[in-house]
Scaffold this motif. Structure first.
Motif, PDB file in Angstrom:
ATOM      1  N   GLY A  12       0.787  -1.223   0.000  1.00 53.32           N
ATOM      2  CA  GLY A  12       0.000   0.000   0.000  1.00 53.32           C
ATOM      3  C   GLY A  12       0.821   1.276   0.000  1.00 53.32           C
ATOM      4  O   GLY A  12       0.259   2.373   0.010  1.00 53.32           O
ATOM      5  N   LYS A  13       2.137   1.157  -0.006  1.00 59.77           N
ATOM      6  CA  LYS A  13       2.997   2.343   0.033  1.00 59.77           C
ATOM      7  C   LYS A  13       3.210   2.876  -1.394  1.00 59.77           C
ATOM      8  O   LYS A  13       2.652   2.351  -2.356  1.00 59.77           O
ATOM      9  CB  LYS A  13       4.307   1.997   0.721  1.00 59.77           C
ATOM     10  CG  LYS A  13       4.102   1.473   2.144  1.00 59.77           C
ATOM     11  CD  LYS A  13       5.387   1.004   2.764  1.00 59.77           C
ATOM     12  CE  LYS A  13       5.170   0.485   4.184  1.00 59.77           C
ATOM     13  NZ  LYS A  13       4.389  -0.778   4.197  1.00 59.77           N
ATOM     14  N   LEU A  14       4.023   3.924  -1.527  1.00 62.16           N
ATOM     15  CA  LEU A  14       4.188   4.600  -2.813  1.00 62.16           C
ATOM     16  C   LEU A  14       5.605   4.439  -3.337  1.00 62.16           C
ATOM     17  O   LEU A  14       6.582   4.662  -2.612  1.00 62.16           O
ATOM     18  CB  LEU A  14       3.870   6.094  -2.675  1.00 62.16           C
ATOM     19  CG  LEU A  14       3.927   6.904  -3.983  1.00 62.16           C
ATOM     20  CD1 LEU A  14       2.796   6.488  -4.921  1.00 62.16           C
ATOM     21  CD2 LEU A  14       3.849   8.401  -3.698  1.00 62.16           C
ATOM     22  N   LEU A  15       5.719   4.095  -4.611  1.00 61.03           N
ATOM     23  CA  LEU A  15       7.003   4.034  -5.317  1.00 61.03           C
ATOM     24  C   LEU A  15       7.111   5.260  -6.218  1.00 61.03           C
ATOM     25  O   LEU A  15       6.169   5.582  -6.957  1.00 61.03           O
ATOM     26  CB  LEU A  15       7.083   2.759  -6.158  1.00 61.03           C
ATOM     27  CG  LEU A  15       8.411   2.499  -6.877  1.00 61.03           C
ATOM     28  CD1 LEU A  15       9.484   2.072  -5.877  1.00 61.03           C
ATOM     29  CD2 LEU A  15       8.244   1.432  -7.961  1.00 61.03           C
ATOM     30  N   ILE A  16       8.260   5.946  -6.159  1.00 57.99           N
ATOM     31  CA  ILE A  16       8.498   7.128  -6.985  1.00 57.99           C
ATOM     32  C   ILE A  16       9.900   7.054  -7.576  1.00 57.99           C
ATOM     33  O   ILE A  16      10.721   6.246  -7.137  1.00 57.99           O
ATOM     34  CB  ILE A  16       8.354   8.432  -6.170  1.00 57.99           C
ATOM     35  CG1 ILE A  16       9.416   8.496  -5.056  1.00 57.99           C
ATOM     36  CG2 ILE A  16       6.954   8.587  -5.602  1.00 57.99           C
ATOM     37  CD1 ILE A  16       9.499   9.857  -4.371  1.00 57.99           C
ATOM     38  N   PRO A  17      10.212   7.885  -8.567  1.00 50.20           N
ATOM     39  CA  PRO A  17      11.600   7.953  -9.037  1.00 50.20           C
ATOM     40  C   PRO A  17      12.498   8.531  -7.949  1.00 50.20           C
ATOM     41  O   PRO A  17      12.035   9.261  -7.058  1.00 50.20           O
ATOM     42  CB  PRO A  17      11.533   8.890 -10.242  1.00 50.20           C
ATOM     43  CG  PRO A  17      10.192   9.481 -10.269  1.00 50.20           C
ATOM     44  CD  PRO A  17       9.320   8.807  -9.277  1.00 50.20           C
ATOM     45  N   GLY A  18      13.772   8.217  -8.012  1.00 53.77           N
ATOM     46  CA  GLY A  18      14.704   8.769  -7.045  1.00 53.77           C
ATOM     47  C   GLY A  18      14.742  10.284  -7.100  1.00 53.77           C
ATOM     48  O   GLY A  18      14.669  10.888  -8.170  1.00 53.77           O
ATOM     49  N   PHE A  19      14.867  10.902  -5.932  1.00 53.60           N
ATOM     50  CA  PHE A  19      15.075  12.347  -5.891  1.00 53.60           C
ATOM     51  C   PHE A  19      16.460  12.680  -6.430  1.00 53.60           C
ATOM     52  O   PHE A  19      17.407  11.895  -6.308  1.00 53.60           O
ATOM     53  CB  PHE A  19      14.962  12.858  -4.456  1.00 53.60           C
ATOM     54  CG  PHE A  19      13.590  12.736  -3.848  1.00 53.60           C
ATOM     55  CD1 PHE A  19      12.523  13.451  -4.369  1.00 53.60           C
ATOM     56  CD2 PHE A  19      13.366  11.921  -2.749  1.00 53.60           C
ATOM     57  CE1 PHE A  19      11.254  13.353  -3.797  1.00 53.60           C
ATOM     58  CE2 PHE A  19      12.106  11.814  -2.167  1.00 53.60           C
ATOM     59  CZ  PHE A  19      11.053  12.530  -2.703  1.00 53.60           C
ATOM     60  N   GLN A  20      16.579  13.881  -7.009  1.00 52.46           N
ATOM     61  CA  GLN A  20      17.885  14.377  -7.436  1.00 52.46           C
ATOM     62  C   GLN A  20      18.080  15.781  -6.875  1.00 52.46           C
ATOM     63  O   GLN A  20      17.218  16.641  -7.050  1.00 52.46           O
ATOM     64  CB  GLN A  20      17.999  14.372  -8.968  1.00 52.46           C
ATOM     65  CG  GLN A  20      17.873  12.983  -9.558  1.00 52.46           C
ATOM     66  CD  GLN A  20      18.381  12.859 -10.971  1.00 52.46           C
ATOM     67  OE1 GLN A  20      19.218  13.654 -11.415  1.00 52.46           O
ATOM     68  NE2 GLN A  20      17.902  11.862 -11.692  1.00 52.46           N
ATOM     69  N   ASP A  21      19.180  15.982  -6.193  1.00 55.82           N
ATOM     70  CA  ASP A  21      19.475  17.257  -5.554  1.00 55.82           C
ATOM     71  C   ASP A  21      20.340  18.080  -6.505  1.00 55.82           C
ATOM     72  O   ASP A  21      21.477  17.710  -6.797  1.00 55.82           O
ATOM     73  CB  ASP A  21      20.205  17.018  -4.223  1.00 55.82           C
ATOM     74  CG  ASP A  21      20.251  18.256  -3.353  1.00 55.82           C
ATOM     75  OD1 ASP A  21      20.500  19.349  -3.898  1.00 55.82           O
ATOM     76  OD2 ASP A  21      20.056  18.137  -2.129  1.00 55.82           O
ATOM     77  N   ALA A  22      19.812  19.200  -6.973  1.00 54.84           N
ATOM     78  CA  ALA A  22      20.496  19.999  -7.986  1.00 54.84           C
ATOM     79  C   ALA A  22      21.467  21.019  -7.411  1.00 54.84           C
ATOM     80  O   ALA A  22      22.100  21.761  -8.177  1.00 54.84           O
ATOM     81  CB  ALA A  22      19.470  20.709  -8.871  1.00 54.84           C
ATOM     82  N   HIS A  23      21.611  21.056  -6.067  1.00 54.22           N
ATOM     83  CA  HIS A  23      22.562  22.004  -5.467  1.00 54.22           C
ATOM     84  C   HIS A  23      22.858  21.534  -4.049  1.00 54.22           C
ATOM     85  O   HIS A  23      22.066  21.766  -3.124  1.00 54.22           O
ATOM     86  CB  HIS A  23      21.970  23.417  -5.451  1.00 54.22           C
ATOM     87  CG  HIS A  23      22.916  24.469  -4.948  1.00 54.22           C
ATOM     88  ND1 HIS A  23      23.472  25.420  -5.777  1.00 54.22           N
ATOM     89  CD2 HIS A  23      23.402  24.725  -3.716  1.00 54.22           C
ATOM     90  CE1 HIS A  23      24.256  26.212  -5.061  1.00 54.22           C
ATOM     91  NE2 HIS A  23      24.225  25.807  -3.795  1.00 54.22           N
ATOM     92  N   VAL A  24      24.017  20.910  -3.855  1.00 56.69           N
ATOM     93  CA  VAL A  24      24.333  20.321  -2.552  1.00 56.69           C
ATOM     94  C   VAL A  24      25.843  20.270  -2.389  1.00 56.69           C
ATOM     95  O   VAL A  24      26.595  20.304  -3.380  1.00 56.69           O
ATOM     96  CB  VAL A  24      23.698  18.914  -2.433  1.00 56.69           C
ATOM     97  CG1 VAL A  24      24.308  17.934  -3.419  1.00 56.69           C
ATOM     98  CG2 VAL A  24      23.738  18.380  -1.013  1.00 56.69           C
ATOM     99  N   HIS A  25      26.309  20.186  -1.134  1.00 57.40           N
ATOM    100  CA  HIS A  25      27.741  20.147  -0.810  1.00 57.40           C
ATOM    101  C   HIS A  25      28.005  18.940   0.092  1.00 57.40           C
ATOM    102  O   HIS A  25      28.207  19.087   1.305  1.00 57.40           O
ATOM    103  CB  HIS A  25      28.156  21.433  -0.100  1.00 57.40           C
ATOM    104  CG  HIS A  25      27.781  22.693  -0.831  1.00 57.40           C
ATOM    105  ND1 HIS A  25      28.511  23.170  -1.904  1.00 57.40           N
ATOM    106  CD2 HIS A  25      26.737  23.546  -0.658  1.00 57.40           C
ATOM    107  CE1 HIS A  25      27.938  24.284  -2.345  1.00 57.40           C
ATOM    108  NE2 HIS A  25      26.861  24.522  -1.614  1.00 57.40           N
ATOM    109  N   PRO A  26      28.031  17.738  -0.458  1.00 59.30           N
ATOM    110  CA  PRO A  26      28.075  16.544   0.395  1.00 59.30           C
ATOM    111  C   PRO A  26      29.338  16.409   1.237  1.00 59.30           C
ATOM    112  O   PRO A  26      29.246  16.088   2.434  1.00 59.30           O
ATOM    113  CB  PRO A  26      27.953  15.385  -0.606  1.00 59.30           C
ATOM    114  CG  PRO A  26      27.290  15.989  -1.791  1.00 59.30           C
ATOM    115  CD  PRO A  26      27.812  17.382  -1.865  1.00 59.30           C
ATOM    116  N   GLN A  27      30.513  16.622   0.652  1.00 56.75           N
ATOM    117  CA  GLN A  27      31.722  16.408   1.448  1.00 56.75           C
ATOM    118  C   GLN A  27      31.794  17.390   2.612  1.00 56.75           C
ATOM    119  O   GLN A  27      32.126  17.003   3.739  1.00 56.75           O
ATOM    120  CB  GLN A  27      32.976  16.535   0.587  1.00 56.75           C
ATOM    121  CG  GLN A  27      34.253  16.270   1.369  1.00 56.75           C
ATOM    122  CD  GLN A  27      35.472  16.181   0.471  1.00 56.75           C
ATOM    123  OE1 GLN A  27      35.713  15.171  -0.180  1.00 56.75           O
ATOM    124  NE2 GLN A  27      36.250  17.249   0.429  1.00 56.75           N
ATOM    125  N   GLY A  28      31.457  18.654   2.352  1.00 53.65           N
ATOM    126  CA  GLY A  28      31.444  19.622   3.441  1.00 53.65           C
ATOM    127  C   GLY A  28      30.454  19.251   4.524  1.00 53.65           C
ATOM    128  O   GLY A  28      30.730  19.379   5.719  1.00 53.65           O
TER     129      GLY A  28
END
Length: 555
Positions: free
Chosen positions: A62-78
C-alpha cells in the motif's frame, strides 16, 4: 496497455502499492519490473507474469514508489565533514552552541583548531556572534566555525591573531570584517573575509575527506536521493576540493550515486582559468561522476546585505542605506565568461540570490545565446530569493532553469528578523516566486544546499506546497501563499526537473520503461493525505539501478 520491454523474468518486481511515475503520459501504475538495472515494465497485474524463480518481489503493502530524488545544489563532502566535527546545525540556542563547542574542545584535546559549524544567524543580535563568547569556552586554541549558509564564520580572538586581523586590516573586496565602534574586529567574518582565517585551518586528510563523502552519501540515500549536483568542486574558502574523494570512491566501487560536479569559478581571477576548467572536465569525467558544469557565485546572501540588489537595502529605521550588495563578478565580464563557457559546452550554475544578481546572470545567459545560438547547455540559477517581475518570463525565453531551494520559502526568524525589515514590503513580496516561475513556463529543478539546510526533499516539498515550515508554531501564516506549488509540480522539480539540469533526463527522473531503476519507496502516498502532513512522509528504501542502497530499520 502496459509499458514493457521485458524478454524474460525480472530481477526485481515492485507490486502491491501505488507508483507515481512522473511521466505525463501515464502518471500512475501499481507494478514495476526491473532487469539488469533497467525498468522493463510499468503496469498492473500483468507485470506479475515477469516474476520468476529468482525474482525479488518487493511488496509495497500500500505504500508509494516514486523515481529517485535528485538534488540539484548540494555540498556533500562539506556536510559530511561537519557531521564529524563540532556540529551546531540542529539548534538556535546560543548557550547550547557554547556548551557543544566546549564539550568538543574538551573531548578533542589534540585538535590544533576547533572547527565544524552549522550555527544560525538568527541566534544572535544582528546575526553577529562575538569572539569574546568563544574566548570564554576555548581560550587556548583558535576556533573557526562557519555558519549554516557558509557565507560567514564565527572566530575567537586567537584565530584573529593568528590571521593578523586587527583594526588596521582592510576589508577584502568581496567581504567584510565585522567591527566594534572603535574599528576592532568583533569575531564575525562575512563572505571573502572568511578566507582570511579559513586558509589557516589544517585541511582534512584524504581519508577523512573520503569518509566524509561516504557519510554524506549514506545520508542522502536515506532521504531517497539517487543523484546530485555538487555545487562546488574545487577549493573555496575553508572547503576542500571534493574531486579527489569522488575519484577515489569511484575507483574503489564505493560511489553509488550519479554525480555532476560544478567546477568552482575563482572570482579573484578571469578568463585565463577557462583552459584549466577544460582540463579538469576532461580529467574528472567518467563513470558515475562527471564535471561538465562551472559554478559562478554572483552574489552573497540577504541576511548580511551581500546579496546583490537593484535598489539599496533599508536601514533599521526603514530608510535607504548606502549599500545594495556585492556583484562578485563584474557584469560585463560575466557576459564574456559565460559566452565563452557556453561555446565550449559547459553548463553554468549560478548562485544568484538578489534581484540584481538574477538579472546579471540572465543577461549573461542572453549574451551567450545571442553569440552562440541555443546550445543544450542547460544553464541554471540557484536560490532566487528576490526576482524582479520583469525577469520571471526570461527564464522560459532563455531556457534557463530555476533551481529552487524550497525549504527557505517560509516565515522563520532569519526571514522575519534579518531579511524582511531590510528589504521592505515591495521586495519582500518578490521572494521565492515559485508559482510565478511555473506559470511563466520556466523549467523548475530543486536542491537542498545541504549543509546550509536539511537534505530531506520531503521537508522541502512540504514548504513548497504549504509555504510554511513543517515545525512552524500554530498560527504561523503561510509565506506569500500565492507562490505555492502543487505537490505534483514540486515532486517533479525534485525528480525530473533536477534530472534535466543534471543531463540525466534521458536515463532517470521518471518511472518509465527503459530508464535506470533509480527508485524510492515512501511509507505512504502523500497525494492522498492532507498537504499539512507531507513532511511526515518517510523514505523506507532507496534503489540505484535496482540495487538497494538504503533500507530504513523498520522497512
Amino acid at each position: 496497455m502496459p509499458q514493457s520491454r521485458a524478454t524474460g523474468p525480472a530481477d526485481v518486481v515492485f507490486t502491491g502499492g501505488s507508483v507515481h511515475t512522473v511521466d505525463p503520459a501515464r502518471s500512475r501504475a501499481t507494478a514495476v519490473a526491473v532487469h539488469g538495472g533497467r525498468i522493463t515494465a510499468v503496469g498492473h497485474d500483468e507485470v506479475h507474469a515477469l516474476i520468476g524463480r529468482g525474482t525479488e518481489v518487493v511488496d509495497l503493502a500500500g505504500k508509494l514508489l516514486i523515481p529517485g530524488f535528485q538534488d540539484a545544489h548540494v555540498h556533500p563532502q562539506g556536510a559530511g565533514l561537519e557531521l564529524g566535527l563540532c556540529h551546531l546545525a540542529d539548534t538556535v540556542d546560543p548557550a547550547e552552541y557554547l556548551r557543544r563547542i566546549k564539550a568538543y574542545a574538551d573531548g578533542n584535546p589534540d585538535a590544533e583548531w576547533i572547527t565544524g559549524g552549522g550555527w544560525s544567524l538568527e541566534a544572535f543580535p544582528g546575526g553577529a556572534p562575538t569572539a569574546a563568547a568563544l574566548d570564554a569556552v576555548v581560550p587556548d586554541r583558535p576556533v573557526f566555525l562557519p555558519n549554516r549558509d557558509h557565507h560567514g564564520a564565527w572566530v575567537n580572538t586567537l584565530a584573529l591573531e593568528r590571521a593578523g586581523i586587527d583594526a588596521r586590516t582592510a576589508d577584502p573586496v568581496d567581504g567584510r570584517i565585522e567591527r566594534d565602534a572603535g574599528g576592532s574586529p568583533t569575531g564575525m567574518l562575512q563572505e571573502g573575509a572568511v578566507h582570511l582565517v579559513g586558509r589557516l585551518v589544517p585541511a582534512p586528510t584524504p581519508e577523512e575527506q573520503l569518509a566524509a563523502l561516504l557519510r554524506a552519501q549514506a545520508v542522502l540515500h536515506s532521504h531517497g536521493v539517487t543523484a546530485w549536483q555538487d555545487a562546488i568542486v574545487g577549493a573555496y574558502a575553508n572547503m576542500t576540493d571534493p574531486a579527489p574523494s569522488y575519484r577515489t570512491a569511484q575507483d574503489r566501487g564505493l560511489l553509488t550515486a550519479r554525480v555532476v560536479g560544478a567546477l568552482w569559478w575563482d572570482r579573484g581571477r578571469g578568463g585565463e582559468q577557462i583552459s584549466e576548467l577544460l582540463a579538469r572536465r576532461e580529467e574528472l569525467s567518467g563513470g558515475l561522476f562527471r564535471a561538465g558544469t562551472v559554478k559562478i557565485m554572483q552574489d552573497g546572501i540577504a541576511e548580511n546585505h551581500t546579496a546583490a540588489m537593484l535598489d539599496p537595502y533599508l536601514t533599521g529605521c526603514g530608510c535607504a542605506s548606502d549599500g545594495s550588495g556585492i556583484s562578485f563578478v563584474e557584469p560585463g565580464e560575466l557576459k564574456k565568461y559565460v559566452t565563452e563557457l557556453d561555446a565550449l559546452g559547459f553548463q553554468v550554475h549560478f548562485h544568484a540570490l538578489g534581484d540584481r544578481a538574477v538579472r546579471e546572470a540572465l543577461d549573461a545567459v542572453e549574451a551567450a545565446r545571442s553569440a552562440n545560438g541555443r546550445h543544450d547547455t542547460r544553464h541554471h540559477l540557484a536560490h532566487l530569493q528576490v526576482v524582479h517581475p520583469d525577469d520571471v518570463p526570461r527564464f522560459r525565453a532563455l531556457g534557463a532553469t530555476a533551481n529552487l531551494q524550497m525549504l527557505w520559502a517560509a516565515h522563520e526568524p532569519q526571514m522575519d528578523e534579518l531579511t524582511l525589515p531590510f528589504l521592505g514590503p515591495e521586495r519582500g513580496a518578490r521572494q521565492y516566486p515559485f508559482g510565478d516561475l511555473l506559470r511563466a513556463g520556466a523549467t523548475l529543478a530543486a536542491g537542498s544546499d545541504w549543509p546550509v539546510s536539511s537534505p530531506d526533499p520531503l521537508q522541502a516539498i512540504h514548504v513548497a506546497v504549504n509555504r510554511r515550515s513543517p515545525d512552524a508554531p500554530d498560527g504561523t501564516p503561510a509565506f506569500l501563499p500565492g507562490q505555492r506549488l502543487d505537490l505534483g509540480a514540486a515532486l517533479a522539480a525534485y525528480t525530473a526537473g533536477s534530472a534535466y539540469v543534471n543531463g540525466l533526463d534521458a536515463d532517470t527522473g521518471s518511472v518509465t520503461v527503459g530508464k535506470a531503476a533509480d527508485l524510492v519507496v515512501l511509507d505512504r502516498d502523500p497525494f492522498t493525505g492532507p498537504a499539512e502532513e507531507i513532511a511526515t512522509t518517510r523514505v523506507l528504501e532507496t534503489f540505484v539501478e535496482g540495487a538497494r542502497v538504503h533500507a530504513a530499520p523498520d522497512a
